[in-house]
Write a protein that holds these residues in place. Structure first.
Motif, PDB file in Angstrom:
ATOM      1  N   ASN A 178      50.220  42.761  37.590  1.00 30.55           N
ATOM      2  CA  ASN A 178      51.606  42.287  37.664  1.00 30.55           C
ATOM      3  C   ASN A 178      52.306  42.478  36.319  1.00 30.55           C
ATOM      4  O   ASN A 178      51.683  42.840  35.311  1.00 30.55           O
ATOM      5  CB  ASN A 178      51.676  40.832  38.136  1.00 30.55           C
ATOM      6  CG  ASN A 178      50.975  39.874  37.184  1.00 30.55           C
ATOM      7  OD1 ASN A 178      51.117  39.972  35.972  1.00 30.55           O
ATOM      8  ND2 ASN A 178      50.216  38.922  37.733  1.00 30.55           N
ATOM      9  N   ALA A 179      53.603  42.234  36.299  1.00 30.54           N
ATOM     10  CA  ALA A 179      54.412  42.498  35.102  1.00 30.54           C
ATOM     11  C   ALA A 179      53.962  41.673  33.905  1.00 30.54           C
ATOM     12  O   ALA A 179      53.954  42.169  32.769  1.00 30.54           O
ATOM     13  CB  ALA A 179      55.885  42.235  35.409  1.00 30.54           C
ATOM     14  N   ASP A 180      53.583  40.415  34.144  1.00 30.62           N
ATOM     15  CA  ASP A 180      53.135  39.554  33.038  1.00 30.62           C
ATOM     16  C   ASP A 180      51.864  40.097  32.399  1.00 30.62           C
ATOM     17  O   ASP A 180      51.738  40.140  31.169  1.00 30.62           O
ATOM     18  CB  ASP A 180      52.887  38.122  33.530  1.00 30.62           C
ATOM     19  CG  ASP A 180      54.179  37.392  33.852  1.00 30.62           C
ATOM     20  OD1 ASP A 180      55.230  37.811  33.336  1.00 30.62           O
ATOM     21  OD2 ASP A 180      54.135  36.417  34.621  1.00 30.62           O
ATOM     22  N   GLU A 181      50.921  40.512  33.243  1.00 31.34           N
ATOM     23  CA  GLU A 181      49.671  41.070  32.720  1.00 31.34           C
ATOM     24  C   GLU A 181      49.929  42.351  31.931  1.00 31.34           C
ATOM     25  O   GLU A 181      49.395  42.545  30.837  1.00 31.34           O
ATOM     26  CB  GLU A 181      48.709  41.368  33.880  1.00 31.34           C
ATOM     27  CG  GLU A 181      48.201  40.128  34.601  1.00 31.34           C
ATOM     28  CD  GLU A 181      47.531  40.460  35.920  1.00 31.34           C
ATOM     29  OE1 GLU A 181      46.882  39.553  36.466  1.00 31.34           O
ATOM     30  OE2 GLU A 181      47.658  41.600  36.412  1.00 31.34           O
ATOM     31  N   LEU A 182      50.749  43.214  32.488  1.00 26.23           N
ATOM     32  CA  LEU A 182      51.037  44.489  31.840  1.00 26.23           C
ATOM     33  C   LEU A 182      51.758  44.313  30.506  1.00 26.23           C
ATOM     34  O   LEU A 182      51.459  44.988  29.524  1.00 26.23           O
ATOM     35  CB  LEU A 182      51.877  45.370  32.773  1.00 26.23           C
ATOM     36  CG  LEU A 182      51.141  45.946  33.986  1.00 26.23           C
ATOM     37  CD1 LEU A 182      52.131  46.407  35.034  1.00 26.23           C
ATOM     38  CD2 LEU A 182      50.234  47.096  33.558  1.00 26.23           C
ATOM     39  N   SER A 231      58.742  48.936  34.702  1.00 22.20           N
ATOM     40  CA  SER A 231      58.778  50.291  35.239  1.00 22.20           C
ATOM     41  C   SER A 231      57.492  50.621  35.999  1.00 22.20           C
ATOM     42  O   SER A 231      57.529  51.238  37.071  1.00 22.20           O
ATOM     43  CB  SER A 231      58.976  51.295  34.102  1.00 22.20           C
ATOM     44  OG  SER A 231      58.952  52.615  34.588  1.00 22.20           O
ATOM     45  N   ILE A 232      56.356  50.175  35.460  1.00 23.16           N
ATOM     46  CA  ILE A 232      55.065  50.425  36.125  1.00 23.16           C
ATOM     47  C   ILE A 232      55.000  49.690  37.461  1.00 23.16           C
ATOM     48  O   ILE A 232      54.586  50.254  38.482  1.00 23.16           O
ATOM     49  CB  ILE A 232      53.894  49.997  35.215  1.00 23.16           C
ATOM     50  CG1 ILE A 232      53.864  50.864  33.951  1.00 23.16           C
ATOM     51  CG2 ILE A 232      52.566  50.096  35.952  1.00 23.16           C
ATOM     52  CD1 ILE A 232      52.953  50.341  32.857  1.00 23.16           C
ATOM     53  N   VAL A 233      55.416  48.430  37.457  1.00 19.63           N
ATOM     54  CA  VAL A 233      55.421  47.634  38.698  1.00 19.63           C
ATOM     55  C   VAL A 233      56.345  48.276  39.730  1.00 19.63           C
ATOM     56  O   VAL A 233      55.995  48.399  40.913  1.00 19.63           O
ATOM     57  CB  VAL A 233      55.840  46.175  38.414  1.00 19.63           C
ATOM     58  CG1 VAL A 233      56.072  45.416  39.720  1.00 19.63           C
ATOM     59  CG2 VAL A 233      54.766  45.464  37.591  1.00 19.63           C
ATOM     60  N   ASP A 234      57.538  48.707  39.296  1.00 18.34           N
ATOM     61  CA  ASP A 234      58.475  49.374  40.213  1.00 18.34           C
ATOM     62  C   ASP A 234      57.856  50.631  40.811  1.00 18.34           C
ATOM     63  O   ASP A 234      57.999  50.903  42.008  1.00 18.34           O
ATOM     64  CB  ASP A 234      59.767  49.748  39.470  1.00 18.34           C
ATOM     65  CG  ASP A 234      60.666  48.547  39.241  1.00 18.34           C
ATOM     66  OD1 ASP A 234      60.417  47.493  39.853  1.00 18.34           O
ATOM     67  OD2 ASP A 234      61.603  48.654  38.424  1.00 18.34           O
ATOM     68  N   PHE A 235      57.174  51.407  39.971  1.00 20.44           N
ATOM     69  CA  PHE A 235      56.573  52.665  40.432  1.00 20.44           C
ATOM     70  C   PHE A 235      55.563  52.401  41.532  1.00 20.44           C
ATOM     71  O   PHE A 235      55.576  53.058  42.579  1.00 20.44           O
ATOM     72  CB  PHE A 235      55.906  53.379  39.250  1.00 20.44           C
ATOM     73  CG  PHE A 235      55.326  54.723  39.606  1.00 20.44           C
ATOM     74  CD1 PHE A 235      56.112  55.864  39.547  1.00 20.44           C
ATOM     75  CD2 PHE A 235      54.002  54.851  40.002  1.00 20.44           C
ATOM     76  CE1 PHE A 235      55.592  57.114  39.885  1.00 20.44           C
ATOM     77  CE2 PHE A 235      53.471  56.093  40.351  1.00 20.44           C
ATOM     78  CZ  PHE A 235      54.266  57.222  40.285  1.00 20.44           C
ATOM     79  N   PHE A 236      54.685  51.427  41.311  1.00 17.10           N
ATOM     80  CA  PHE A 236      53.627  51.162  42.283  1.00 17.10           C
ATOM     81  C   PHE A 236      54.074  50.245  43.424  1.00 17.10           C
ATOM     82  O   PHE A 236      53.276  49.911  44.306  1.00 17.10           O
ATOM     83  CB  PHE A 236      52.394  50.591  41.586  1.00 17.10           C
ATOM     84  CG  PHE A 236      51.668  51.604  40.747  1.00 17.10           C
ATOM     85  CD1 PHE A 236      51.153  52.753  41.313  1.00 17.10           C
ATOM     86  CD2 PHE A 236      51.508  51.418  39.385  1.00 17.10           C
ATOM     87  CE1 PHE A 236      50.494  53.702  40.549  1.00 17.10           C
ATOM     88  CE2 PHE A 236      50.842  52.346  38.604  1.00 17.10           C
ATOM     89  CZ  PHE A 236      50.331  53.496  39.186  1.00 17.10           C
TER      90      PHE A 236
END
Length: 355
Positions: free
Chosen positions: A225-229, A242-247
């Motif tokens: 999730n975004a917090d972890e990333l 951006s990573i969360v949106d991509f996946f």
């Protein structure tokens, strides 16, 4: 930098892999720094307006960093009144799809994910040397593969047959065999290169390495999730989002599944060798300016092999900034924050000691 005077014959629009429309000035050919220059990027509409570049203008051009041609200024005294103001198209010049500008971005985008121009650029990025390094899969071949419908996304590269390739212009039996071997070899690239090859927005090569070190497989990365990333050092909230949106996109999830099914490596399989203690081990290093002894990439790889971490921007957590010729604003920020700055001579001395 050397300056040259020429005329803007037209302004064309290129479409990148993320759909961004980039205006490009088509120039009257002019010799500049040893080469003939015919084109110069204008980056975005805001820059066109700021510099007030019009079709028909006489302009001064230079090579930024001695490489990329750019317009420095318009010579407005030479205007005749016939010059035309450029406007960004409302429809994609390649696919005719809708073009939008989403605030606060300055970029205009084609929102059609199936736009052929975007597909071609995504494949070029995927096959590039720092990504999957598929030798022989160049722009001209990609153009044919997409236009003929053999490839609709990057995963389709792994479905290519020899007969498909032999049906293309100027494709000999040996070239087809070599390309299929390069495609097969690319399945075993390092995990970080696969992450980078996906073309996730804001995820460059160094960020991909950080992600691969933190998440051992694509499945782990996809479910973070975004917090972890954002807690991964060097990632931050913008990249995490951006990573969360991509996946979160079904098309992208399907693409990853197709790559898995094709046998592309989706996990870290190389353990980092233990590095002896040295100046660079465990330090966060930023490079700015041009080095003489190595290319930027070579220097970064040497630091990484010695256990150092390459980061792209200067912050309070940065340990050292390596400065070459013509440094940018990173040097000023490092000095303001009191971060250690070393020149290339000192960098080379520390490398010799560490190696």
């Amino acid at each position: 930098p050397e300056l040259a005077k020429t005329r803007v014959l037209d302004i064309e629009v290129n479409v990148g892999r993320t759909g961004v429309l980039t205006p490009v000035a088509i120039l009257e050919p002019v010799r500049l720094s040893g080469t003939i220059v015919k084109r110069a990027t204008l980056h975005n509409l805001d820059e066109v307006r700021q510099k007030d570049v019009r079709i028909g203008d006489v302009v001064l051009v230079e090579k930024a960093g001695e490489i990329i041609p750019q317009i420095v200024k318009v010579i407005k005294e030479e205007r005749t009144g016939t010059e035309k103001i450029f406007n960004m198209p409302k429809e994609c010049p390649v696919c005719g799809g809708k073009v939008v500008r989403i605030e606060p971005e300055i970029a205009y985008r084609c929102i059609n994910a199936n736009c052929p121009a975007q597909i071609k650029e995504r494949i070029r990025h995927f096959a590039s040397r720092d990504a999957m390094d598929i030798r022989g899969l160049g722009p001209a071949l990609i153009e044919q593969l997409v236009n003929k419908g053999f490839v609709r996304d990057v995963a389709d590269i792994y479905c290519l047959k020899k007969d498909d390739l032999l049906s293309l212009e100027r494709m000999a039996d040996k070239s087809a065999t070599n390309l299929l071997k390069a495609v097969e070899d690319s399945k075993n690239r390092d995990f970080y290169r696969v992450i980078y090859a996906l073309g996730i927005r804001y995820v460059g090569l160094n960020t991909a390495k950080l992600l691969a070190e933190t998440y051992g497989s694509m499945d782990e990365l996809m479910h973070a999730n975004a917090d972890e990333l954002s807690n991964v050092e060097g990632v931050g909230e913008k990249i995490a989002a951006s990573i969360v949106d991509f996946f979160s996109d079904e098309h992208n999830i399907g693409l990853v599944e197709k790559l898995k099914a094709a046998g592309v490596n989706m996990a870290s399989f190389m353990k980092k060798a233990e590095v002896k203690d040295n100046f660079f081990k465990g330090k966060k290093i930023v490079f700015t300016g041009e080095l003489e002894a190595f290319s930027r990439k070579e220097a970064q790889e040497k630091v990484e092999n010695l256990g150092g971490k390459i980061i792209s921007s200067v912050s309070r957590s940065t340990d050292v900034v390596v400065v070459g010729k013509n440094p940018g604003s990173k040097l000023q920020k490092a000095e303001t924050l009191g971060i250690r700055v070393i020149d290339e001579k000192e960098f080379l001395r520390l490398l010799r000691e560490a190696e």
